[in-house]
Design a protein around this motif. Sequence first.
Motif, mmCIF file in Angstrom:
data_model
loop_
_atom_site.group_PDB
_atom_site.id
_atom_site.type_symbol
_atom_site.label_atom_id
_atom_site.label_comp_id
_atom_site.label_asym_id
_atom_site.label_seq_id
_atom_site.Cartn_x
_atom_site.Cartn_y
_atom_site.Cartn_z
ATOM 1 N N THR A 110 0.834 -1.205 0.000
ATOM 2 C CA THR A 110 0.000 0.000 0.000
ATOM 3 C C THR A 110 0.867 1.253 0.000
ATOM 4 O O THR A 110 0.590 2.216 -0.720
ATOM 5 N N ILE A 111 1.945 1.232 0.773
ATOM 6 C CA ILE A 111 2.848 2.384 0.834
ATOM 7 C C ILE A 111 3.489 2.623 -0.529
ATOM 8 O O ILE A 111 3.566 3.768 -1.003
ATOM 9 N N GLU A 112 3.919 1.545 -1.187
ATOM 10 C CA GLU A 112 4.520 1.669 -2.519
ATOM 11 C C GLU A 112 3.515 2.229 -3.528
ATOM 12 O O GLU A 112 3.856 3.093 -4.339
ATOM 13 N N GLN A 113 2.279 1.773 -3.466
ATOM 14 C CA GLN A 113 1.245 2.278 -4.389
ATOM 15 C C GLN A 113 0.998 3.762 -4.151
ATOM 16 O O GLN A 113 0.849 4.537 -5.107
ATOM 17 N N GLU A 114 0.975 4.170 -2.899
ATOM 18 C CA GLU A 114 0.760 5.578 -2.567
ATOM 19 C C GLU A 114 1.919 6.448 -3.099
ATOM 20 O O GLU A 114 1.705 7.535 -3.624
ATOM 21 N N LYS A 115 3.152 5.941 -2.941
ATOM 22 C CA LYS A 115 4.317 6.676 -3.428
ATOM 23 C C LYS A 115 4.258 6.843 -4.940
ATOM 24 O O LYS A 115 4.536 7.925 -5.467
ATOM 25 N N GLN A 116 3.897 5.760 -5.634
ATOM 26 C CA GLN A 116 3.837 5.815 -7.105
ATOM 27 C C GLN A 116 2.711 6.760 -7.546
ATOM 28 O O GLN A 116 2.876 7.514 -8.505
#
Length: 44
Positions: A34-40
């Motif tokens: 989820t954190i990676e998706q938010e960053k992208q």
Amino acid sequence: MSDKPNLEEVTSFDKSKLKKTETQEKNPLPSKETIEQEKQAASS
């Protein structure tokens, strides 16, 4: 009032009278994915 707390009630407390409760996390941390998706999403 004395300077030292009275520990008599604490030492004589009966833990077996307590009810068993199930703890539920109210504010769970997001997963790594989820954190990676938010960053992208923020960078694009």
